[in-house]
Design a protein around this motif. Structure first.
Motif, PDB file in Angstrom:
ATOM      1  N   UNK A  12     100.865  -4.689  47.060  1.00 24.25           N
ATOM      2  CA  UNK A  12     100.327  -5.264  48.298  1.00 24.25           C
ATOM      3  C   UNK A  12      99.463  -6.477  47.994  1.00 24.25           C
ATOM      4  N   UNK A  13     100.041  -7.476  47.324  1.00 19.59           N
ATOM      5  CA  UNK A  13      99.316  -8.713  47.068  1.00 19.59           C
ATOM      6  C   UNK A  13      99.230  -9.516  48.356  1.00 19.59           C
ATOM      7  N   UNK A  14      98.299 -10.464  48.376  1.00 22.70           N
ATOM      8  CA  UNK A  14      98.175 -11.327  49.552  1.00 22.70           C
ATOM      9  C   UNK A  14      99.474 -12.088  49.798  1.00 22.70           C
ATOM     10  N   UNK A  15     100.140 -12.481  48.701  1.00 21.29           N
ATOM     11  CA  UNK A  15     101.397 -13.212  48.841  1.00 21.29           C
ATOM     12  C   UNK A  15     102.476 -12.336  49.456  1.00 21.29           C
ATOM     13  N   UNK A  16     102.558 -11.069  49.021  1.00 21.65           N
ATOM     14  CA  UNK A  16     103.576 -10.167  49.564  1.00 21.65           C
ATOM     15  C   UNK A  16     103.335  -9.906  51.046  1.00 21.65           C
ATOM     16  N   UNK A  17     102.079  -9.694  51.416  1.00 18.62           N
ATOM     17  CA  UNK A  17     101.752  -9.476  52.825  1.00 18.62           C
ATOM     18  C   UNK A  17     102.120 -10.712  53.638  1.00 18.62           C
ATOM     19  N   UNK A  18     101.791 -11.902  53.100  1.00 19.42           N
ATOM     20  CA  UNK A  18     102.106 -13.142  53.809  1.00 19.42           C
ATOM     21  C   UNK A  18     103.610 -13.351  53.935  1.00 19.42           C
ATOM     22  N   UNK A  19     104.371 -12.964  52.898  1.00 20.67           N
ATOM     23  CA  UNK A  19     105.829 -13.117  52.933  1.00 20.67           C
ATOM     24  C   UNK A  19     106.444 -12.320  54.079  1.00 20.67           C
ATOM     25  N   UNK A  20     105.890 -11.154  54.350  1.00 15.95           N
ATOM     26  CA  UNK A  20     106.376 -10.341  55.465  1.00 15.95           C
ATOM     27  C   UNK A  20     105.748 -10.755  56.790  1.00 15.95           C
ATOM     28  N   UNK A  21     104.467 -11.117  56.736  1.00 16.71           N
ATOM     29  CA  UNK A  21     103.729 -11.358  57.977  1.00 16.71           C
ATOM     30  C   UNK A  21     104.075 -12.687  58.633  1.00 16.71           C
ATOM     31  N   UNK A 279     100.160 -10.026  70.045  1.00 18.14           N
ATOM     32  CA  UNK A 279     101.389  -9.998  69.267  1.00 18.14           C
ATOM     33  C   UNK A 279     101.313 -10.927  68.062  1.00 18.14           C
ATOM     34  N   UNK A 280     100.621 -12.075  68.216  1.00 25.54           N
ATOM     35  CA  UNK A 280     100.457 -12.976  67.083  1.00 25.54           C
ATOM     36  C   UNK A 280      99.617 -12.313  65.988  1.00 25.54           C
ATOM     37  N   UNK A 281      98.521 -11.674  66.394  1.00 25.52           N
ATOM     38  CA  UNK A 281      97.660 -10.993  65.430  1.00 25.52           C
ATOM     39  C   UNK A 281      98.329  -9.749  64.852  1.00 25.52           C
ATOM     40  N   UNK A 282      99.351  -9.262  65.536  1.00 23.97           N
ATOM     41  CA  UNK A 282     100.066  -8.077  65.073  1.00 23.97           C
ATOM     42  C   UNK A 282     100.974  -8.374  63.880  1.00 23.97           C
ATOM     43  N   UNK A 283     101.071  -9.641  63.480  1.00 26.26           N
ATOM     44  CA  UNK A 283     101.948  -9.989  62.357  1.00 26.26           C
ATOM     45  C   UNK A 283     101.544  -9.250  61.093  1.00 26.26           C
ATOM     46  N   UNK A 284     100.234  -9.179  60.806  1.00 22.95           N
ATOM     47  CA  UNK A 284      99.801  -8.446  59.614  1.00 22.95           C
ATOM     48  C   UNK A 284     100.042  -6.947  59.789  1.00 22.95           C
ATOM     49  N   UNK A 285     100.019  -6.472  61.045  1.00 27.69           N
ATOM     50  CA  UNK A 285     100.307  -5.063  61.286  1.00 27.69           C
ATOM     51  C   UNK A 285     101.774  -4.747  60.998  1.00 27.69           C
ATOM     52  N   UNK A 286     102.664  -5.699  61.275  1.00 29.42           N
ATOM     53  CA  UNK A 286     104.077  -5.497  60.946  1.00 29.42           C
ATOM     54  C   UNK A 286     104.246  -5.367  59.439  1.00 29.42           C
ATOM     55  N   UNK A 287     103.561  -6.252  58.690  1.00 30.21           N
ATOM     56  CA  UNK A 287     103.601  -6.134  57.228  1.00 30.21           C
ATOM     57  C   UNK A 287     103.041  -4.785  56.788  1.00 30.21           C
ATOM     58  N   UNK A 288     101.983  -4.337  57.453  1.00 29.03           N
ATOM     59  CA  UNK A 288     101.383  -3.041  57.110  1.00 29.03           C
ATOM     60  C   UNK A 288     102.361  -1.908  57.350  1.00 29.03           C
ATOM     61  N   UNK A 289     103.081  -1.942  58.478  1.00 36.70           N
ATOM     62  CA  UNK A 289     104.053  -0.888  58.760  1.00 36.70           C
ATOM     63  C   UNK A 289     105.084  -0.789  57.639  1.00 36.70           C
ATOM     64  N   UNK A 290     105.629  -1.939  57.226  1.00 41.55           N
ATOM     65  CA  UNK A 290     106.657  -1.945  56.194  1.00 41.55           C
ATOM     66  C   UNK A 290     106.102  -1.482  54.852  1.00 41.55           C
ATOM     67  N   UNK A 291     104.963  -2.053  54.451  1.00 40.34           N
ATOM     68  CA  UNK A 291     104.426  -1.769  53.121  1.00 40.34           C
ATOM     69  C   UNK A 291     103.796  -0.380  53.027  1.00 40.34           C
ATOM     70  N   UNK A 292     103.095   0.039  54.075  1.00 43.93           N
ATOM     71  CA  UNK A 292     102.508   1.382  54.069  1.00 43.93           C
ATOM     72  C   UNK A 292     103.614   2.437  54.058  1.00 43.93           C
ATOM     73  N   UNK A 293     104.622   2.262  54.927  1.00 41.17           N
ATOM     74  CA  UNK A 293     105.728   3.218  54.954  1.00 41.17           C
ATOM     75  C   UNK A 293     106.442   3.305  53.619  1.00 41.17           C
ATOM     76  N   UNK A 294     106.708   2.131  53.003  1.00 40.50           N
ATOM     77  CA  UNK A 294     107.397   2.122  51.715  1.00 40.50           C
ATOM     78  C   UNK A 294     106.548   2.760  50.623  1.00 40.50           C
ATOM     79  N   UNK A 295     105.246   2.467  50.609  1.00 41.60           N
ATOM     80  CA  UNK A 295     104.367   3.032  49.592  1.00 41.60           C
ATOM     81  C   UNK A 295     104.276   4.547  49.708  1.00 41.60           C
ATOM     82  N   UNK A 296     104.143   5.049  50.929  1.00 42.31           N
ATOM     83  CA  UNK A 296     104.062   6.496  51.114  1.00 42.31           C
ATOM     84  C   UNK A 296     105.402   7.165  50.808  1.00 42.31           C
TER      85      UNK A 296
END
Length: 440
Positions: A12-21, A279-296
Protein backbone atom coordinates in the motif's frame (compact mmCIF):
# COMPACT_ATOMS: atom_id res chain seq x y z
CA UNK A 1 -8.95 -21.06 -3.40
CA UNK A 2 -7.98 -23.34 -6.30
CA UNK A 3 -4.88 -25.53 -5.84
CA UNK A 4 -2.81 -23.38 -8.21
CA UNK A 5 -4.01 -20.05 -6.91
CA UNK A 6 -1.49 -17.88 -5.14
CA UNK A 7 -2.31 -14.87 -2.97
CA UNK A 8 -1.84 -11.50 -4.64
CA UNK A 9 0.09 -9.06 -2.47
CA UNK A 10 0.27 -5.35 -3.32
CA UNK A 11 2.12 -2.99 -1.00
CA UNK A 12 0.00 0.00 0.00
CA UNK A 13 2.54 2.59 -1.13
CA UNK A 14 1.39 6.10 -1.95
CA UNK A 15 2.15 5.35 -5.60
CA UNK A 16 0.01 2.20 -5.60
CA UNK A 17 -2.90 4.01 -3.97
CA UNK A 18 -2.56 6.85 -6.49
CA UNK A 19 -2.43 4.37 -9.40
CA UNK A 20 -5.84 3.04 -8.39
CA UNK A 21 -7.31 6.26 -7.05
CA UNK A 22 -6.55 8.70 -9.88
CA UNK A 23 -8.38 6.80 -12.65
CA UNK A 24 -11.18 6.10 -10.16
CA UNK A 25 -11.33 9.84 -9.42
CA UNK A 26 -12.11 10.61 -13.06
CA UNK A 27 -14.70 7.82 -13.19
CA UNK A 28 -16.36 8.99 -9.98
CA UNK A 29 -16.28 12.65 -10.97
CA UNK A 30 -17.53 12.12 -14.54
CA UNK A 31 -21.18 11.42 -13.67
CA UNK A 32 -21.66 14.21 -11.08
CA UNK A 33 -19.68 16.59 -13.30
CA UNK A 34 -22.09 15.83 -16.11
CA UNK A 35 -25.00 16.41 -13.69
CA UNK A 36 -23.49 19.79 -12.81
CA UNK A 37 -23.26 20.64 -16.53
CA UNK A 38 -26.84 19.45 -16.94
CA UNK A 39 -27.92 21.58 -13.97
CA UNK A 40 -26.20 24.64 -15.44
CA UNK A 41 -27.82 24.10 -18.86
CA UNK A 42 -31.30 23.56 -17.42
CA UNK A 43 -30.88 26.31 -14.81
CA UNK A 44 -30.83 28.93 -17.54
CA UNK A 45 -34.23 27.75 -18.76
CA UNK A 46 -35.70 29.23 -15.55
CA UNK A 47 -36.41 28.33 -11.93
CA UNK A 48 -39.23 25.86 -12.67
CA UNK A 49 -37.14 23.60 -14.98
CA UNK A 50 -34.29 23.76 -12.44
CA UNK A 51 -36.65 22.75 -9.64
CA UNK A 52 -38.05 19.99 -11.88
CA UNK A 53 -34.58 18.51 -12.39
CA UNK A 54 -34.05 18.69 -8.62
CA UNK A 55 -37.20 16.67 -7.98
CA UNK A 56 -36.83 14.23 -10.89
CA UNK A 57 -33.13 13.78 -10.21
CA UNK A 58 -33.85 12.97 -6.58
CA UNK A 59 -36.18 10.16 -7.68
CA UNK A 60 -33.58 8.88 -10.17
CA UNK A 61 -31.04 8.85 -7.35
CA UNK A 62 -32.78 5.63 -6.25
CA UNK A 63 -31.24 3.99 -9.34
CA UNK A 64 -27.88 5.56 -8.49
CA UNK A 65 -28.25 4.13 -4.99
CA UNK A 66 -28.76 0.64 -6.40
CA UNK A 67 -25.77 1.25 -8.65
CA UNK A 68 -23.57 2.19 -5.71
CA UNK A 69 -24.76 -0.93 -3.90
CA UNK A 70 -23.93 -2.99 -6.96
CA UNK A 71 -20.47 -1.50 -7.46
CA UNK A 72 -19.35 -1.47 -3.82
CA UNK A 73 -20.70 -4.91 -2.99
CA UNK A 74 -19.13 -6.45 -6.09
CA UNK A 75 -15.78 -4.75 -5.46
CA UNK A 76 -15.45 -6.21 -1.98
CA UNK A 77 -16.32 -9.76 -3.03
CA UNK A 78 -14.19 -9.67 -6.19
CA UNK A 79 -11.21 -8.10 -4.39
CA UNK A 80 -11.03 -10.85 -1.76
CA UNK A 81 -11.04 -13.55 -4.46
CA UNK A 82 -8.47 -11.65 -6.50
CA UNK A 83 -6.29 -11.24 -3.41
CA UNK A 84 -6.52 -15.00 -2.82
CA UNK A 85 -5.15 -15.54 -6.35
CA UNK A 86 -8.40 -16.60 -8.07
CA UNK A 87 -9.07 -14.02 -10.80
CA UNK A 88 -11.67 -16.17 -12.67
CA UNK A 89 -13.75 -16.31 -9.48
CA UNK A 90 -13.44 -12.54 -9.13
CA UNK A 91 -14.69 -12.04 -12.71
CA UNK A 92 -17.51 -14.55 -12.08
CA UNK A 93 -18.78 -12.21 -9.37
CA UNK A 94 -19.06 -9.56 -12.08
CA UNK A 95 -21.06 -11.87 -14.35
CA UNK A 96 -23.68 -12.59 -11.72
CA UNK A 97 -23.73 -8.95 -10.60
CA UNK A 98 -24.44 -7.93 -14.21
CA UNK A 99 -27.45 -10.25 -14.43
CA UNK A 100 -28.70 -8.79 -11.18
CA UNK A 101 -28.08 -5.27 -12.53
CA UNK A 102 -30.02 -5.96 -15.71
CA UNK A 103 -33.04 -7.33 -13.82
CA UNK A 104 -33.10 -4.46 -11.32
CA UNK A 105 -32.57 -1.91 -14.06
CA UNK A 106 -35.57 -3.12 -16.07
CA UNK A 107 -37.72 -3.15 -12.93
CA UNK A 108 -36.70 0.42 -12.01
CA UNK A 109 -37.35 1.53 -15.59
CA UNK A 110 -40.88 0.13 -15.46
CA UNK A 111 -41.57 1.71 -12.07
CA UNK A 112 -40.24 5.06 -13.25
CA UNK A 113 -42.48 5.05 -16.31
CA UNK A 114 -45.63 4.15 -14.38
CA UNK A 115 -45.10 6.09 -11.13
CA UNK A 116 -43.45 9.29 -12.38
CA UNK A 117 -46.55 11.43 -11.84
CA UNK A 118 -47.43 10.34 -8.29
CA UNK A 119 -43.80 10.45 -7.13
CA UNK A 120 -43.04 13.93 -8.42
CA UNK A 121 -46.34 15.36 -7.14
CA UNK A 122 -45.54 13.93 -3.70
CA UNK A 123 -42.13 15.63 -3.67
CA UNK A 124 -42.73 18.92 -5.47
CA UNK A 125 -44.06 22.02 -3.84
CA UNK A 126 -46.26 23.11 -6.77
CA UNK A 127 -48.04 21.57 -9.74
CA UNK A 128 -45.90 23.19 -12.46
CA UNK A 129 -42.71 21.77 -10.99
CA UNK A 130 -44.31 18.35 -10.49
CA UNK A 131 -45.59 18.14 -14.07
CA UNK A 132 -42.25 19.18 -15.53
CA UNK A 133 -40.38 16.73 -13.28
CA UNK A 134 -42.70 13.87 -14.29
CA UNK A 135 -42.02 14.46 -17.99
CA UNK A 136 -38.27 14.50 -17.36
CA UNK A 137 -38.43 11.36 -15.23
CA UNK A 138 -40.39 9.28 -17.75
CA UNK A 139 -37.54 9.72 -20.24
CA UNK A 140 -34.66 9.49 -17.75
CA UNK A 141 -35.95 6.18 -16.34
CA UNK A 142 -35.03 4.48 -19.63
CA UNK A 143 -31.38 4.81 -18.66
CA UNK A 144 -31.67 2.71 -15.48
CA UNK A 145 -30.57 -0.65 -17.00
CA UNK A 146 -27.44 0.90 -18.51
CA UNK A 147 -26.66 2.75 -15.30
CA UNK A 148 -26.76 -0.45 -13.23
CA UNK A 149 -24.80 -2.50 -15.78
CA UNK A 150 -22.08 0.15 -15.67
CA UNK A 151 -22.06 -0.01 -11.87
CA UNK A 152 -21.64 -3.80 -11.88
CA UNK A 153 -18.83 -3.48 -14.43
CA UNK A 154 -17.08 -0.88 -12.33
CA UNK A 155 -17.39 -3.17 -9.31
CA UNK A 156 -15.68 -6.27 -10.66
CA UNK A 157 -13.00 -4.27 -12.49
CA UNK A 158 -12.10 -2.42 -9.30
CA UNK A 159 -12.01 -5.77 -7.52
CA UNK A 160 -9.27 -7.02 -9.90
CA UNK A 161 -7.54 -3.64 -9.52
CA UNK A 162 -8.27 -2.50 -13.07
CA UNK A 163 -9.32 1.16 -12.94
CA UNK A 164 -8.10 2.13 -16.41
CA UNK A 165 -10.80 0.49 -18.54
CA UNK A 166 -13.62 2.05 -16.49
CA UNK A 167 -11.87 5.39 -16.99
CA UNK A 168 -12.13 5.20 -20.77
CA UNK A 169 -15.70 3.89 -20.79
CA UNK A 170 -17.23 6.30 -18.30
CA UNK A 171 -15.33 9.35 -19.53
CA UNK A 172 -16.24 8.68 -23.16
CA UNK A 173 -19.94 8.15 -22.44
CA UNK A 174 -20.26 11.26 -20.30
CA UNK A 175 -18.33 13.51 -22.69
CA UNK A 176 -20.72 12.41 -25.44
CA UNK A 177 -23.69 13.23 -23.26
CA UNK A 178 -22.26 16.58 -22.12
CA UNK A 179 -22.01 17.57 -25.77
CA UNK A 180 -25.52 16.34 -26.55
CA UNK A 181 -27.21 18.06 -23.58
CA UNK A 182 -26.89 21.73 -24.60
CA UNK A 183 -27.47 20.86 -28.27
CA UNK A 184 -30.72 19.02 -27.51
CA UNK A 185 -31.93 21.60 -24.99
CA UNK A 186 -31.30 24.77 -27.00
CA UNK A 187 -30.60 24.53 -30.78
CA UNK A 188 -32.93 21.57 -31.25
CA UNK A 189 -35.48 23.14 -28.90
CA UNK A 190 -36.24 20.05 -26.81
CA UNK A 191 -35.86 21.94 -23.53
CA UNK A 192 -36.09 19.83 -20.40
CA UNK A 193 -36.68 16.64 -22.43
CA UNK A 194 -33.29 17.15 -24.11
CA UNK A 195 -31.61 16.95 -20.73
CA UNK A 196 -33.27 13.60 -19.98
CA UNK A 197 -32.40 12.18 -23.41
CA UNK A 198 -28.73 13.09 -22.90
CA UNK A 199 -28.80 11.24 -19.56
CA UNK A 200 -30.21 8.11 -21.20
CA UNK A 201 -27.58 8.19 -23.96
CA UNK A 202 -24.69 8.36 -21.47
CA UNK A 203 -26.04 5.59 -19.26
CA UNK A 204 -26.94 3.23 -22.11
CA UNK A 205 -23.64 3.65 -23.95
CA UNK A 206 -21.67 3.16 -20.73
CA UNK A 207 -23.61 0.06 -19.69
CA UNK A 208 -23.22 -1.48 -23.14
CA UNK A 209 -19.46 -0.96 -23.16
CA UNK A 210 -19.03 -2.51 -19.71
CA UNK A 211 -21.08 -5.50 -20.83
CA UNK A 212 -18.89 -5.89 -23.92
CA UNK A 213 -15.77 -5.84 -21.71
CA UNK A 214 -17.23 -8.60 -19.56
CA UNK A 215 -17.99 -10.76 -22.62
CA UNK A 216 -14.39 -10.34 -23.77
CA UNK A 217 -13.11 -11.34 -20.30
CA UNK A 218 -15.01 -14.62 -19.94
CA UNK A 219 -17.32 -16.94 -21.85
CA UNK A 220 -19.03 -18.23 -18.70
CA UNK A 221 -21.96 -15.85 -18.87
CA UNK A 222 -24.97 -17.89 -17.83
CA UNK A 223 -26.85 -16.72 -14.76
CA UNK A 224 -26.48 -18.80 -11.60
CA UNK A 225 -29.55 -18.06 -9.46
CA UNK A 226 -27.98 -19.37 -6.26
CA UNK A 227 -25.02 -16.98 -6.62
CA UNK A 228 -27.29 -14.05 -7.47
CA UNK A 229 -29.40 -14.77 -4.39
CA UNK A 230 -26.24 -14.96 -2.28
CA UNK A 231 -25.14 -11.59 -3.62
CA UNK A 232 -28.50 -10.12 -2.69
CA UNK A 233 -28.30 -11.60 0.80
CA UNK A 234 -24.70 -10.46 1.28
CA UNK A 235 -25.66 -6.98 0.08
CA UNK A 236 -28.58 -6.54 2.44
CA UNK A 237 -26.60 -4.33 4.82
CA UNK A 238 -25.52 -2.04 2.00
CA UNK A 239 -29.15 -2.01 0.86
CA UNK A 240 -30.41 -0.89 4.27
CA UNK A 241 -27.60 1.64 4.55
CA UNK A 242 -28.43 3.00 1.12
CA UNK A 243 -32.12 3.17 2.04
CA UNK A 244 -31.23 5.41 5.00
CA UNK A 245 -29.42 7.77 2.63
CA UNK A 246 -32.34 7.79 0.21
CA UNK A 247 -34.92 8.55 2.90
CA UNK A 248 -32.73 11.41 4.11
CA UNK A 249 -32.16 13.03 0.74
CA UNK A 250 -35.73 12.51 -0.49
CA UNK A 251 -36.98 14.11 2.73
CA UNK A 252 -34.52 16.98 2.37
CA UNK A 253 -35.73 17.72 -1.17
CA UNK A 254 -39.35 17.49 -0.07
CA UNK A 255 -38.75 19.95 2.80
CA UNK A 256 -36.70 22.32 0.62
CA UNK A 257 -39.55 22.32 -1.93
CA UNK A 258 -41.94 23.60 0.77
CA UNK A 259 -39.77 26.69 1.19
CA UNK A 260 -40.38 27.75 -2.43
CA UNK A 261 -38.99 27.35 -5.95
CA UNK A 262 -35.87 29.44 -5.19
CA UNK A 263 -35.05 27.36 -2.11
CA UNK A 264 -35.32 24.00 -3.87
CA UNK A 265 -33.30 25.36 -6.81
CA UNK A 266 -30.50 26.44 -4.45
CA UNK A 267 -30.75 23.12 -2.64
CA UNK A 268 -30.31 21.32 -5.98
CA UNK A 269 -27.17 23.30 -6.78
CA UNK A 270 -25.61 22.75 -3.36
CA UNK A 271 -26.66 19.10 -3.18
CA UNK A 272 -25.19 18.28 -6.59
CA UNK A 273 -21.95 20.02 -5.58
CA UNK A 274 -21.99 17.95 -2.37
CA UNK A 275 -22.48 14.74 -4.36
CA UNK A 276 -19.69 15.81 -6.71
CA UNK A 277 -17.36 16.40 -3.75
CA UNK A 278 -18.41 13.12 -2.13
CA UNK A 279 -17.73 11.03 -5.21
CA UNK A 280 -14.50 12.86 -6.06
CA UNK A 281 -13.20 12.37 -2.52
CA UNK A 282 -14.34 8.75 -2.70
CA UNK A 283 -11.50 8.00 -5.14
CA UNK A 284 -9.15 7.03 -2.30
CA UNK A 285 -11.98 4.95 -0.83
CA UNK A 286 -12.18 2.99 -4.09
CA UNK A 287 -8.46 2.26 -3.81
CA UNK A 288 -9.06 1.24 -0.19
CA UNK A 289 -11.82 -1.19 -1.19
CA UNK A 290 -9.55 -2.91 -3.71
CA UNK A 291 -6.40 -2.97 -1.59
CA UNK A 292 -8.05 -3.79 1.75
CA UNK A 293 -10.09 -6.60 0.18
CA UNK A 294 -7.02 -8.03 -1.57
CA UNK A 295 -4.86 -7.79 1.56
CA UNK A 296 -7.44 -9.53 3.74
CA UNK A 297 -8.04 -12.16 1.05
CA UNK A 298 -4.30 -12.81 1.03
CA UNK A 299 -4.23 -13.07 4.84
CA UNK A 300 -2.25 -9.86 5.47
CA UNK A 301 -3.94 -7.86 8.24
CA UNK A 302 -0.96 -5.51 8.67
CA UNK A 303 -1.17 -4.47 5.04
CA UNK A 304 -4.91 -3.84 5.38
CA UNK A 305 -4.36 -1.61 8.43
CA UNK A 306 -1.62 0.30 6.59
CA UNK A 307 -4.00 0.99 3.70
CA UNK A 308 -6.60 2.25 6.17
CA UNK A 309 -4.14 4.67 7.77
CA UNK A 310 -2.89 6.03 4.46
CA UNK A 311 -6.30 6.57 2.87
CA UNK A 312 -7.68 8.24 5.99
CA UNK A 313 -4.90 10.82 5.88
CA UNK A 314 -5.30 11.26 2.12
CA UNK A 315 -9.07 11.65 2.37
CA UNK A 316 -8.87 14.30 5.07
CA UNK A 317 -6.19 16.37 3.31
CA UNK A 318 -7.97 16.19 -0.06
CA UNK A 319 -11.20 17.39 1.53
CA UNK A 320 -9.45 20.38 3.14
CA UNK A 321 -8.12 21.43 -0.27
CA UNK A 322 -11.55 21.01 -1.85
CA UNK A 323 -13.20 23.04 0.91
CA UNK A 324 -10.74 25.89 0.42
CA UNK A 325 -11.49 26.00 -3.31
CA UNK A 326 -15.26 25.98 -2.77
CA UNK A 327 -15.03 28.74 -0.14
CA UNK A 328 -12.92 30.89 -2.47
CA UNK A 329 -15.58 30.50 -5.18
CA UNK A 330 -18.57 31.24 -2.93
CA UNK A 331 -19.51 34.42 -4.78
CA UNK A 332 -19.06 33.00 -8.28
CA UNK A 333 -19.99 29.31 -8.30
CA UNK A 334 -23.80 29.64 -7.83
CA UNK A 335 -23.87 31.97 -10.85
CA UNK A 336 -22.61 29.14 -13.04
CA UNK A 337 -25.91 27.36 -12.54
CA UNK A 338 -28.52 30.11 -12.40
CA UNK A 339 -29.01 33.80 -13.10
CA UNK A 340 -32.02 34.02 -10.76
CA UNK A 341 -31.15 36.37 -7.83
CA UNK A 342 -33.49 34.60 -5.41
CA UNK A 343 -31.86 31.22 -6.04
CA UNK A 344 -28.40 32.73 -5.57
CA UNK A 345 -29.46 34.34 -2.29
CA UNK A 346 -30.67 30.97 -1.02
CA UNK A 347 -27.40 29.35 -2.10
CA UNK A 348 -25.53 31.82 0.11
CA UNK A 349 -27.47 30.44 3.10
CA UNK A 350 -26.27 26.90 2.39
CA UNK A 351 -22.64 27.69 1.56
CA UNK A 352 -21.09 27.88 5.09
CA UNK A 353 -22.65 24.53 5.99
CA UNK A 354 -21.41 22.97 2.77
CA UNK A 355 -17.82 24.17 3.18
CA UNK A 356 -17.60 23.48 6.91
CA UNK A 357 -18.60 19.83 6.56
CA UNK A 358 -16.18 18.90 3.77
CA UNK A 359 -12.99 18.19 5.79
CA UNK A 360 -14.86 15.85 8.15
CA UNK A 361 -16.68 14.18 5.27
CA UNK A 362 -13.35 13.39 3.58
CA UNK A 363 -12.34 11.22 6.55
CA UNK A 364 -15.76 9.54 6.65
CA UNK A 365 -15.69 8.62 2.96
CA UNK A 366 -12.17 7.19 3.21
CA UNK A 367 -13.08 5.00 6.17
CA UNK A 368 -16.32 3.94 4.47
CA UNK A 369 -14.11 2.53 1.70
CA UNK A 370 -11.93 0.68 4.20
CA UNK A 371 -14.88 -0.94 5.95
CA UNK A 372 -16.70 -1.83 2.72
CA UNK A 373 -13.52 -3.40 1.35
CA UNK A 374 -13.25 -5.40 4.56
CA UNK A 375 -16.87 -6.54 4.29
CA UNK A 376 -17.75 -4.76 7.54
CA UNK A 377 -20.95 -3.33 6.07
CA UNK A 378 -23.17 -4.45 8.95
CA UNK A 379 -21.45 -1.89 11.16
CA UNK A 380 -21.82 0.80 8.48
CA UNK A 381 -25.50 -0.10 8.13
CA UNK A 382 -26.18 0.37 11.83
CA UNK A 383 -24.29 3.63 12.21
CA UNK A 384 -25.84 5.12 9.08
CA UNK A 385 -29.36 4.28 10.25
CA UNK A 386 -28.61 5.74 13.69
CA UNK A 387 -27.23 8.92 12.12
CA UNK A 388 -30.35 9.27 9.97
CA UNK A 389 -32.80 8.66 12.82
CA UNK A 390 -31.15 10.84 15.48
CA UNK A 391 -29.54 13.47 13.26
CA UNK A 392 -30.68 14.13 9.73
CA UNK A 393 -34.41 13.36 9.75
CA UNK A 394 -35.41 15.06 13.03
CA UNK A 395 -33.62 18.28 12.14
CA UNK A 396 -34.95 18.67 8.61
CA UNK A 397 -38.55 18.08 9.70
CA UNK A 398 -38.07 20.49 12.59
CA UNK A 399 -36.76 22.94 10.01
CA UNK A 400 -40.06 22.58 8.16
CA UNK A 401 -42.18 22.82 11.31
CA UNK A 402 -40.40 25.94 12.62
CA UNK A 403 -39.63 27.51 9.23
CA UNK A 404 -35.83 27.40 9.64
CA UNK A 405 -35.35 27.28 5.87
CA UNK A 406 -32.40 25.71 4.11
CA UNK A 407 -30.11 26.33 7.08
CA UNK A 408 -32.14 23.83 9.08
CA UNK A 409 -32.04 21.28 6.27
CA UNK A 410 -28.26 21.49 6.01
CA UNK A 411 -27.83 21.46 9.79
CA UNK A 412 -29.42 18.01 9.60
CA UNK A 413 -26.85 16.91 7.03
CA UNK A 414 -24.05 18.25 9.27
CA UNK A 415 -25.32 16.25 12.25
CA UNK A 416 -25.59 13.14 10.09
CA UNK A 417 -21.97 13.57 9.00
CA UNK A 418 -20.80 14.08 12.60
CA UNK A 419 -22.44 10.86 13.81
CA UNK A 420 -20.84 8.87 11.01
CA UNK A 421 -17.44 10.48 11.65
CA UNK A 422 -17.38 9.40 15.29
CA UNK A 423 -18.60 5.89 14.44
CA UNK A 424 -16.15 5.17 11.59
CA UNK A 425 -13.10 6.52 13.43
CA UNK A 426 -13.96 4.41 16.47
CA UNK A 427 -14.28 1.28 14.31
CA UNK A 428 -11.01 1.99 12.51
CA UNK A 429 -9.13 2.32 15.78
CA UNK A 430 -10.61 -0.92 17.13
CA UNK A 431 -9.28 -3.05 14.20
CA UNK A 432 -12.27 -5.42 14.57
CA UNK A 433 -12.95 -5.00 10.88
CA UNK A 434 -9.72 -6.79 9.77
CA UNK A 435 -11.14 -10.32 9.25
CA UNK A 436 -8.89 -12.53 7.08
CA UNK A 437 -9.87 -14.89 4.27
CA UNK A 438 -11.12 -15.03 0.66
CA UNK A 439 -14.69 -14.64 1.93
CA UNK A 440 -16.25 -13.10 4.99
Amino acid sequence: MSPSAQPVIHTASARRIATLALPALVVLAAEPLYVLVDTAVVGHLGPVPLAAVAVGGTVMSVAVWFGTLMAYGTTGRAARRFGAGDRPAAVAEGVQASWLALGLGLLLCLLGLTLAGPLTHALAGNADTADAAAGWLRIAALGAPGLLLAAAGNGWMRGVQDTRRPLGIVLGANVLSAILCPVLVYPLGLGLAGSAIANVVAQSVGGGLFLLSLIRETRRLRPVPSVIVRQVVLGRDLLIRGAAFQVCFLSATAVASRFGVAAVGAHQIALQLWFFAALALDAVAIAAQSLVGAALGAGDADEARDVARRVTIAGGLSAVVFAALVWAGASAIPGWFTSDPAVRDQAAVVWPWFVGMLPFAGVVYALDGVLIGAGDVAYLRTTTVVGALVGFLPLIWLAYAFDWGLAGVWAGLATFTAVRLVATVARWLSARWAVLGATR
